[in-house]
Design a protein around this motif. Structure first.
Motif, PDB file in Angstrom:
ATOM      1  N   PHE A  65       0.821  -1.218   0.000  1.00 24.31           N
ATOM      2  CA  PHE A  65       0.000   0.000   0.000  1.00 24.31           C
ATOM      3  C   PHE A  65       0.855   1.268   0.000  1.00 24.31           C
ATOM      4  CE2 PHE A  65      -2.147   3.398   2.336  1.00 24.31           C
ATOM      5  CZ  PHE A  65      -3.303   3.538   1.580  1.00 24.31           C
ATOM      6  N   ASP A  66       1.916   1.280   0.806  1.00 22.99           N
ATOM      7  CA  ASP A  66       2.706   2.496   0.946  1.00 22.99           C
ATOM      8  C   ASP A  66       3.588   2.797  -0.265  1.00 22.99           C
ATOM      9  OD1 ASP A  66       4.301   0.313   1.389  1.00 22.99           O
ATOM     10  OD2 ASP A  66       5.463   1.222   3.005  1.00 22.99           O
ATOM     11  N   LYS A  67       3.642   1.877  -1.246  1.00 26.05           N
ATOM     12  CA  LYS A  67       4.465   2.105  -2.428  1.00 26.05           C
ATOM     13  C   LYS A  67       3.637   2.337  -3.694  1.00 26.05           C
ATOM     14  CE  LYS A  67       8.548  -0.416  -0.838  1.00 26.05           C
ATOM     15  NZ  LYS A  67       9.596  -1.413  -1.199  1.00 26.05           N
ATOM     16  N   ARG A  68       2.312   2.270  -3.580  1.00 30.32           N
ATOM     17  CA  ARG A  68       1.468   2.403  -4.767  1.00 30.32           C
ATOM     18  C   ARG A  68       1.507   3.802  -5.358  1.00 30.32           C
ATOM     19  NH1 ARG A  68      -3.570  -1.032  -2.182  1.00 30.32           N
ATOM     20  NH2 ARG A  68      -2.623  -3.098  -2.457  1.00 30.32           N
ATOM     21  N   GLN A  69       1.557   4.814  -4.502  1.00 31.35           N
ATOM     22  CA  GLN A  69       1.586   6.182  -5.025  1.00 31.35           C
ATOM     23  C   GLN A  69       2.872   6.439  -5.792  1.00 31.35           C
ATOM     24  OE1 GLN A  69      -0.909   8.127  -5.042  1.00 31.35           O
ATOM     25  NE2 GLN A  69      -2.233   6.970  -3.671  1.00 31.35           N
ATOM     26  N   ALA A  70       3.995   5.934  -5.283  1.00 32.79           N
ATOM     27  CA  ALA A  70       5.273   6.112  -5.976  1.00 32.79           C
ATOM     28  C   ALA A  70       5.263   5.387  -7.322  1.00 32.79           C
ATOM     29  CB  ALA A  70       6.419   5.601  -5.105  1.00 32.79           C
ATOM     30  N   LEU A  71       4.674   4.181  -7.340  1.00 31.20           N
ATOM     31  CA  LEU A  71       4.569   3.434  -8.599  1.00 31.20           C
ATOM     32  C   LEU A  71       3.699   4.192  -9.593  1.00 31.20           C
ATOM     33  CD1 LEU A  71       5.001   0.899 -10.327  1.00 31.20           C
ATOM     34  CD2 LEU A  71       3.037  -0.138  -9.151  1.00 31.20           C
ATOM     35  N   ALA A  72       2.582   4.749  -9.111  1.00 26.67           N
ATOM     36  CA  ALA A  72       1.685   5.509  -9.991  1.00 26.67           C
ATOM     37  C   ALA A  72       2.390   6.730 -10.566  1.00 26.67           C
ATOM     38  CB  ALA A  72       0.436   5.923  -9.229  1.00 26.67           C
ATOM     39  N   ALA A  73       3.194   7.392  -9.741  1.00 19.06           N
ATOM     40  CA  ALA A  73       3.915   8.574 -10.224  1.00 19.06           C
ATOM     41  C   ALA A  73       4.967   8.191 -11.263  1.00 19.06           C
ATOM     42  CB  ALA A  73       4.572   9.283  -9.046  1.00 19.06           C
ATOM     43  N   ALA A  74       5.556   7.005 -11.094  1.00 19.02           N
ATOM     44  CA  ALA A  74       6.626   6.585 -11.995  1.00 19.02           C
ATOM     45  C   ALA A  74       6.108   6.195 -13.372  1.00 19.02           C
ATOM     46  CB  ALA A  74       7.405   5.428 -11.377  1.00 19.02           C
ATOM     47  N   ILE A  75       4.973   5.473 -13.404  1.00 19.49           N
ATOM     48  CA  ILE A  75       4.499   4.964 -14.699  1.00 19.49           C
ATOM     49  C   ILE A  75       3.391   5.836 -15.281  1.00 19.49           C
ATOM     50  CG2 ILE A  75       5.191   2.621 -14.122  1.00 19.49           C
ATOM     51  CD1 ILE A  75       2.295   1.941 -13.629  1.00 19.49           C
ATOM     52  N   ASP A  77       1.417   7.936 -17.299  1.00 26.01           N
ATOM     53  CA  ASP A  77       0.458   7.845 -18.394  1.00 26.01           C
ATOM     54  C   ASP A  77       0.110   6.414 -18.777  1.00 26.01           C
ATOM     55  OD1 ASP A  77       3.034   7.456 -19.268  1.00 26.01           O
ATOM     56  OD2 ASP A  77       2.717   8.321 -21.240  1.00 26.01           O
ATOM     57  N   LEU A  78       0.770   5.418 -18.196  1.00 31.68           N
ATOM     58  CA  LEU A  78       0.395   4.023 -18.466  1.00 31.68           C
ATOM     59  C   LEU A  78      -0.892   3.650 -17.730  1.00 31.68           C
ATOM     60  CD1 LEU A  78       3.856   2.203 -18.294  1.00 31.68           C
ATOM     61  CD2 LEU A  78       2.650   3.082 -20.304  1.00 31.68           C
ATOM     62  N   ILE A  79      -1.266   4.466 -16.759  1.00 34.70           N
ATOM     63  CA  ILE A  79      -2.500   4.205 -15.999  1.00 34.70           C
ATOM     64  C   ILE A  79      -3.648   4.877 -16.739  1.00 34.70           C
ATOM     65  CG2 ILE A  79      -3.627   4.340 -13.745  1.00 34.70           C
ATOM     66  CD1 ILE A  79      -0.869   4.860 -12.539  1.00 34.70           C
TER      67      ILE A  79
END
Length: 468
Positions: A65-75, A77-79
């Motif tokens: 849970f605590d790493k999802r925001q960082a993953l979202a920021a990294a990828i 426009d793929l979301i």
């Protein structure tokens, strides 16, 4: 082998060449998260980009849970909308909350109405209004209309992107219409035929249109029999209709019978899976049972059923207390009591599971309820007789007490029959009073089998005057 060839042999295959079974394994997820933690956005994107939208959604669910925001920021426009549409509700809700309203609006605009509604409906009311204001007027009107329908209804499930043509058109007219309008839906299997008031009067499979001469009238090739879905119908009933009539798509109509949308089988497959899992979890009292659900929500969903179970257990304990004298005279009874209650409970659970499923799939109705009750009594008598013979013989041989063997055999037979009755009557009664039998049946069935098991066994032992 040259040095270059050796290096190439040691280099991992690109993600696009990975076998599907290798994707989303722990090593893959760890590699992506390590790249994100190191600030290596390019590597993270290179690994994630080849994935299917459903796999990207799964990647977020597998990420702490605590790493999802960082993953979202990294990828970033793929979301897209397709990824969010495939995402677990709890994960998606948390991710959407972190996005700006205009970002959510951009994503929603890419989706069919039903998928856009699934994203927006769980947002806070203020955030919903902000997202709706950022949408184009046409998209906003469609989504607002969908949100006006009850949750888990056909109105929420349907999509408005469909193909409808008048009955007087020829096949050639339809083909020209489909080819000349780029804004039409690209995913459809049926073309709906409507009258001047926009009431559906039939359907044409796309294959019929492609194989029929242009000069033939649509009215001559369409199928007039069709299954219409009222806009207020519960999604579970919608799924049952798709199963029963083997539908690929179906028209949704409003209260005046006008065509307002369609539901396709891909949406229904999701509903069937969701409803089936929901009933299983409700039977166990586990609430939604989602591993992504917040701890506090899981606690609230489960603890109330544990408290209810505690209350029913106290009833059973009170019954045991009434026979304290009998138990004191023959301590062996205390060792055998759980067997009677436990086997009876299992028998009741078996019948209850069958009954709840039959009610959910409309196999069990008022017209065959008495026949079902008689059937379950017969099954319970056969099961009870078999188990009674086994336990009676075993107890007689182990304790060298024929009277005790007879008592536990009789108690077992009676309790299994009672369990069978409770397993079918409790869900039927709850259903009759418009309560969900999957939610509360297990509590009442367990109470009946435990309480009656102890009462019958200890009562017969008292009547038989058993002593050590």
């Amino acid at each position: 082998m040259s040095e270059t060839e050796l290096h190439a042999a040691d280099t991992p295959a690109p993600e696009s060449e990975l076998d599907e079974d290798d994707r989303l394994k722990p090593e893959f997820v760890s590699a992506v998260l390590e790249a994100v933690d190191a600030g290596d956005v390019e590597t993270a994107r290179a690994r994630v980009e080849p994935l299917h939208p459903a796999d990207i959604a799964d990647l977020f669910e597998l990420t702490p849970f605590d790493k999802r925001q960082a993953l979202a920021a990294a990828i970033g426009d793929l979301i897209d909308g397709d990824v969010l549409a495939e995402m677990n509700d709890w994960v998606r809700e948390a991710l959407v909350d972190a996005l700006e309203p205009h970002q959510v609006a951009d994503i929603a605009a890419e989706l069919d109405t039903d998928d856009a509604v699934a994203i927006i409906e769980d947002m806070e009311e203020e955030d919903q209004r902000a997202v709706l204001r950022a949408l184009d007027p046409d998209d906003r009107a469609a989504i607002e209309e969908a949100l006006s329908y009850p949750e888990e209804s056909a109105g929420r499930l349907m999509q408005r992107e469909l193909i409808a043509v008048p009955e007087h058109w020829t096949v050639g007219d339809v083909l020209d219409y489909l080819r000349g309008n780029e804004g039409l839906s690209t995913d459809f299997w049926e073309i709906f035929v409507v009258d001047p008031s926009h009431h559906p009067v039939g359907t044409c499979a796309l294959s019929w249109i492609l194989r029929t001469p242009r000069s033939i009238s649509v009215g001559d090739v369409m199928k007039r029999e069709q299954t219409l879905i009222p806009v207020e119908m519960d999604q579970e009933e919608v799924a049952l209709r798709f199963q029963k009539y083997a539908l690929i798509s179906a028209a949704v109509v409003d209260g005046d019978g006008r065509l307002v949308g369609m539901i396709t089988v891909d949406d229904v497959v999701h509903i069937i899976s969701e409803e089936a899992g929901e009933d299983v979890l409700l039977l166990s009292g586990a609430g939604e049972g989602d591993i992504n659900e917040p701890v506090v929500d899981s606690y609230k969903a489960r603890v109330r059923w544990l408290v209810a179970n505690l209350g029913t257990a106290m009833i059973a304990a009170t019954i045991i207390g009434l026979f304290e004298g009998t138990i004191a005279k023959m301590v062996t009874l205390a060792a055998l009591m759980p067997i009677v209650a436990g086997v009876g409970g299992n028998a009741g659970t078996q019948t209850m599971a069958v009954t709840v499923r039959a009610l959910a799939t409309n196999q069990l109705t008022d017209s065959n309820s008495l026949r079902t009750i008689r059937r379950e009594i017969l099954v319970a008598l056969l099961n009870g007789s078999t188990i009674a013979a086994v336990i009676g013989t075993a107890v007689t041989l182990v304790f060298w007490n024929a009277a005790l063997g007879a008592v536990i055999a009789a108690a077992m037979l009676v309790n299994i029959v009672i369990a069978g009755l409770a397993g079918v009557i409790v869900p039927l009664t709850l259903d009759r009073f418009r309560a969900d039998p999957a939610v509360a049946s297990s509590i009442f069935v367990t109470m009946v089998t435990d309480s009656m098991g102890f009462l019958v066994f200890l009562g017969l032992a008292t009547a038989a005057g058993l002593t050590s």
